[in-house]
Design an enzyme around this catalytic site. Sequence first.
Site, mmCIF file in Angstrom:
data_model
loop_
_atom_site.group_PDB
_atom_site.id
_atom_site.type_symbol
_atom_site.label_atom_id
_atom_site.label_comp_id
_atom_site.label_asym_id
_atom_site.label_seq_id
_atom_site.Cartn_x
_atom_site.Cartn_y
_atom_site.Cartn_z
ATOM 1 N N ARG A 162 -135.782 55.150 -11.089
ATOM 2 C CA ARG A 162 -137.003 55.937 -11.230
ATOM 3 C C ARG A 162 -137.154 56.406 -12.668
ATOM 4 N NH1 ARG A 162 -139.693 56.659 -6.741
ATOM 5 N NH2 ARG A 162 -141.075 58.159 -7.715
ATOM 6 N N ARG A 199 -135.454 70.288 -15.248
ATOM 7 C CA ARG A 199 -135.874 71.002 -14.039
ATOM 8 C C ARG A 199 -135.759 72.501 -14.256
ATOM 9 N NH1 ARG A 199 -133.865 66.951 -10.290
ATOM 10 N NH2 ARG A 199 -133.216 65.182 -11.560
ATOM 11 N N ASP A 250 -133.538 72.940 -8.399
ATOM 12 C CA ASP A 250 -133.052 71.722 -9.048
ATOM 13 C C ASP A 250 -133.929 70.514 -8.727
ATOM 14 O OD1 ASP A 250 -131.113 70.728 -10.839
ATOM 15 O OD2 ASP A 250 -130.143 69.649 -9.210
ATOM 16 N N ASN A 251 -134.884 70.683 -7.835
ATOM 17 C CA ASN A 251 -135.804 69.599 -7.493
ATOM 18 C C ASN A 251 -137.210 69.863 -8.003
ATOM 19 O OD1 ASN A 251 -133.774 68.224 -6.193
ATOM 20 N ND2 ASN A 251 -134.384 68.831 -4.136
ATOM 21 N N ASP A 269 -137.346 63.685 -7.335
ATOM 22 C CA ASP A 269 -136.286 63.794 -6.327
ATOM 23 C C ASP A 269 -136.793 63.580 -4.911
ATOM 24 O OD1 ASP A 269 -134.542 64.197 -8.374
ATOM 25 O OD2 ASP A 269 -134.434 66.352 -8.152
#
Length: 365
Positions: free
Chosen positions: A41, A48, A118-119, A128
């Site tokens: 990706r 983040r 964190d996403n 994510d």
Amino acid sequence: MHHLGVPTSRAASLIVSKEPVWRDPFYNGSVQKERGAVVLRLARSWFRIGSLEILTRSRELDLLRKVLDFVIEEHFTTIQTDDLDKYVALFSTVVNETAHLIAQWMSVGFAHGVGNTDNFSLLSITIDYGPFGFMEAYNPNFVPNTSDDEGRYSIGAQANMGLFNLEKLLEALYPVLNPNQQSWAKHILKGFPQIYQKRFQELFKAKLSLEREEESDDGYLIAFLLKIMEDTGADFSMTFRHLSEVSAQQLHSRSIPEAMWALQDLSDHEYFSEWVNIYLPRLQRAHRSDEVRQHQMRGVNPRYVLRNWMAESAIRKAEKDDFSEVRLLQDVLSRPYVEHPQAEERGYASPPPHWAKGLKVSCSS
């Protein structure tokens, strides 16, 4: 997501290996052998909110400043690098863009599934992908993640989830802000609900072809529709798509074609007629012909989204080295607003099959 107009990372390649791996996809002790695969990706940045949070928690403040300066110089070029308030300006931008991103998720019925810090991208793009899902029957409590028993990341909780993450971002920035800047940033954060609601209303007004006129009752009209959708379990994507295809006369006479199955489900509600009696005069006040309205609505209400049952069907074939449906999905979903003969044959715009009811995924799906 990209072809739906939602800011997102992109898949560059998918490589399947002949080498087997052992996996416990639903974390229930049921280990199974599967073929390995790697998806590559790409995104403009993978920084983040959590990237800053961890530096503040470990008291690496010099590194925090270096990261912030790099992110601003590289990705937020409208902010002057010598501006004493540049970190507040960055925070303000992230607050605004995060609100817009989540509103866009909601407008296409997308639930991320795991929205921790964190996403969440600092650039407010969707990253994510794991236990995500596109909602079928409209339900604010829709949860695509099999391990989210508490509904922490339900689709209806995504705005609150975004606000929580922005609060954590502010905590991460606190050590590099002076007291006045801290107060300013707090004030900015208080505006998040208004920014989100404004963008949400704009997107849903467009889905109903109401965006060119401002009327105080439009919010009520949208909320009323969503409520009867929830009560009837009407399909989210296809309800709006069928509203894009039905004529005003058909709505007025309540003569919904059988092919418009989602709209037929909605019409069973006792208050459907009342909603139509508000909606049709509102359209008339916009002085817009049926043809213009339908064309505009078909451009913002997709006929196809990646439902989990469609992905599951493609996966089952791919496990047998048949990638035909993977390719079909790639083709169809690159033009989600255009009717596609093969997609219609596959039932991508039909009621979901019974075997797909309750289908969920995990973080490692």
